[in-house]
Design an enzyme around this catalytic site. Structure first.
Site, PDB file in Angstrom:
ATOM      1  N   ARG A  90      -3.205  11.368  11.203  1.00  0.00           N
ATOM      2  CA  ARG A  90      -2.588  11.096   9.878  1.00  0.00           C
ATOM      3  C   ARG A  90      -3.717  11.517   8.779  1.00  0.00           C
ATOM      4  O   ARG A  90      -4.978  10.594   9.744  1.00  0.00           O
ATOM      5  CB  ARG A  90      -1.901   9.767   9.787  1.00  0.00           C
ATOM      6  CG  ARG A  90      -1.474   9.616  10.634  1.00  0.00           C
ATOM      7  CD  ARG A  90      -0.272   8.483  10.277  1.00  0.00           C
ATOM      8  NE  ARG A  90       0.430   8.259   8.741  1.00  0.00           N
ATOM      9  CZ  ARG A  90       0.516   7.165   8.573  1.00  0.00           C
ATOM     10  NH1 ARG A  90       0.511   6.065   8.848  1.00  0.00           N
ATOM     11  NH2 ARG A  90       1.071   7.052   7.133  1.00  0.00           N
ATOM     12  N   GLN A 184       6.858  -2.600   6.226  1.00  0.00           N
ATOM     13  CA  GLN A 184       5.443  -3.691   7.455  1.00  0.00           C
ATOM     14  C   GLN A 184       5.285  -4.900   6.828  1.00  0.00           C
ATOM     15  O   GLN A 184       4.877  -5.562   7.505  1.00  0.00           O
ATOM     16  CB  GLN A 184       4.491  -2.739   6.920  1.00  0.00           C
ATOM     17  CG  GLN A 184       5.009  -1.098   7.898  1.00  0.00           C
ATOM     18  CD  GLN A 184       4.893  -0.195   6.784  1.00  0.00           C
ATOM     19  OE1 GLN A 184       5.689  -0.080   6.106  1.00  0.00           O
ATOM     20  NE2 GLN A 184       3.891   0.424   7.536  1.00  0.00           N
ATOM     21  N   ASP A 225      -6.750   1.437   3.661  1.00  0.00           N
ATOM     22  CA  ASP A 225      -7.353   2.329   4.727  1.00  0.00           C
ATOM     23  C   ASP A 225      -8.733   2.978   4.171  1.00  0.00           C
ATOM     24  O   ASP A 225      -9.119   3.581   5.236  1.00  0.00           O
ATOM     25  CB  ASP A 225      -5.986   3.722   4.488  1.00  0.00           C
ATOM     26  CG  ASP A 225      -4.422   2.373   4.294  1.00  0.00           C
ATOM     27  OD1 ASP A 225      -4.187   3.179   6.051  1.00  0.00           O
ATOM     28  OD2 ASP A 225      -3.833   2.641   4.043  1.00  0.00           O
ATOM     29  N   ASN A 235      -4.854   2.512  -0.837  1.00  0.00           N
ATOM     30  CA  ASN A 235      -4.243   1.700   0.462  1.00  0.00           C
ATOM     31  C   ASN A 235      -3.073   2.453   0.371  1.00  0.00           C
ATOM     32  O   ASN A 235      -2.472   3.172  -0.313  1.00  0.00           O
ATOM     33  CB  ASN A 235      -4.469   0.480   0.244  1.00  0.00           C
ATOM     34  CG  ASN A 235      -3.975  -0.601   0.683  1.00  0.00           C
ATOM     35  OD1 ASN A 235      -3.945  -0.194   2.899  1.00  0.00           O
ATOM     36  ND2 ASN A 235      -3.406  -1.498   0.496  1.00  0.00           N
ATOM     37  N   LYS A 236      -1.762   1.225   1.153  1.00  0.00           N
ATOM     38  CA  LYS A 236      -0.106   1.418   0.656  1.00  0.00           C
ATOM     39  C   LYS A 236       0.209   1.957   0.081  1.00  0.00           C
ATOM     40  O   LYS A 236      -0.212   0.902  -1.105  1.00  0.00           O
ATOM     41  CB  LYS A 236       0.412   0.816   1.728  1.00  0.00           C
ATOM     42  CG  LYS A 236       1.635   0.469   1.791  1.00  0.00           C
ATOM     43  CD  LYS A 236       2.307   1.399   2.914  1.00  0.00           C
ATOM     44  CE  LYS A 236       3.499   2.185   2.738  1.00  0.00           C
ATOM     45  NZ  LYS A 236       4.468   3.169   3.515  1.00  0.00           N
TER      46      LYS A 236
END
Length: 329
Positions: A90, A184, A225, A235-236
């Site tokens: 990833r 999540q 992240d 980030n997400k």
């Protein structure tokens, strides 16, 4: 207080690496056994584990690689290839790279497996210690009885934050976005907060701006992240929209990360992972083959929407992140 289940969700055993399947947790507690490095890599790619999970998976995968390398003509080459495979799983989050690099830097040819195992264990403890420090610094920035909006799953950062707040007698309540398509927030974050005795409310992803406008939220707090040296928070996907809404309604946004990434001076230096569009469609049961999905797994929040970047060395203004690396290690 007992440790939340997700705080120890990747484990090394004699028969491989065991990874708690976050795709079905907490409805079911199923462990995926990875007997080889390739098994671990595929588990990371398939979202069996996410957030900091791939970091721990990478550490223990390198132990598997060391076991596999014993007796080979060039064991170090095997370790390097294994590390490259894990790093490539990833691309946006650099946890895997950090884990692999820390292990490879400590390899001793005379005791290959032992040295790799020791390095992996050290990496495990170092990550946990930094997450605890990060949580403590973040807890200091939040008032007692703060209502926090969070997005996705902040993993050990979140555990560290809640633990630190509880240790000093602060009460926090949380609103968690569901975080489609893997949910999540609704599953991992909400369950862990409930385990830790925290009052928790789940909202759908499209409620974020309205909840921020309502005046009931004291801070938007997420993990990151990656954070670039010039203050961009990666980030997400969905974080950007929440950050803009928080900025509009004068709600501070605190982004939690161990450290800004030396290798990412700007947002252009961070590759954004695009996952299969079918993952978006399958989450809502769309089966018509004429319909396509679009799924960038992360987005980038510019520093003007970020109030504070909190690191394991304390809070930084997004414009002053270079100072993190100027401090003594």
């Amino acid at each position: 207080m007992t440790s939340p289940i997700l705080a120890d969700s990747v484990r090394l055993a004699d028969d491989g690496v065991h990874i708690l399947d976050r795709r079905v947790f907490p409805g079911r507690q199923e462990w995926v056994r990875c007997a080889t490095v390739e098994d671990v890599a595929r588990a990371i790619e398939a979202m069996v584990t996410q957030s900091s999970g791939p970091y721990f998976a990478a550490l223990w995968a390198m132990v598997l690689a060391a076991r596999e390398a014993v007796g080979r003509r060039d064991p170090l080459a095997h370790l390097r290839r294994a590390g490259e495979r894990i790093i490539a799983t990833r691309p946006t989050n650099n946890h895997q790279r950090e884990a692999v690099r820390s292990v490879l830097s400590a390899v001793d040819r005379t005791d290959l497996v032992g040295s790799v195992l020791a390095a992996a264990r050290a990496g495990d403890e170092r990550y946990r210690a930094r997450s605890r420090a990060l949580g403590e610094h973040t807890a200091k920035l939040l008032p007692d009885n703060a209502s926090v909006l969070t997005h996705c799953w902040a993993d050990l950062y979140l555990v560290g934050l809640v633990t630190a707040a509880q240790e000093v007698g602060k009460t926090l309540t949380f609103h968690c976005t569901e975080t489609r398509p893997y949910q999540q927030g609704a599953r991992l974050t909400a369950h862990t907060l409930a385990e830790m005795g925290v009052e928790t409310t789940v909202i759908t992803d499209n409620m974020g701006a309205a909840v921020l406008a309502s005046g009931r939220i004291d801070a938007l707090v997420t993990a990151a992240d990656r954070v670039t040296l010039d203050g961009h928070v990666v980030n997400k996907v969905g974080t950007l929209g929440l950050a803009i809404a928080a900025h509009a309604h004068r709600v501070p946004y605190l982004a939690m990360v161990h450290a800004p990434d030396r290798l990412a001076p700007t947002a252009a230096d961070v590759p954004i992972e695009y996952r299969a569009g079918t993952e978006v469609l399958s989450a809502v049961g769309v089966v018509d083959p004429r319909i396509r999905g679009h799924y960038p797994a992360f987005d980038v929040t510019p520093p003007r929407y970020v109030t504070t970047v909190v690191t394991d060395r304390g809070p930084f203004d997004p414009a002053a992140l270079a100072g993190y690396h100027e401090e003594a290690p």
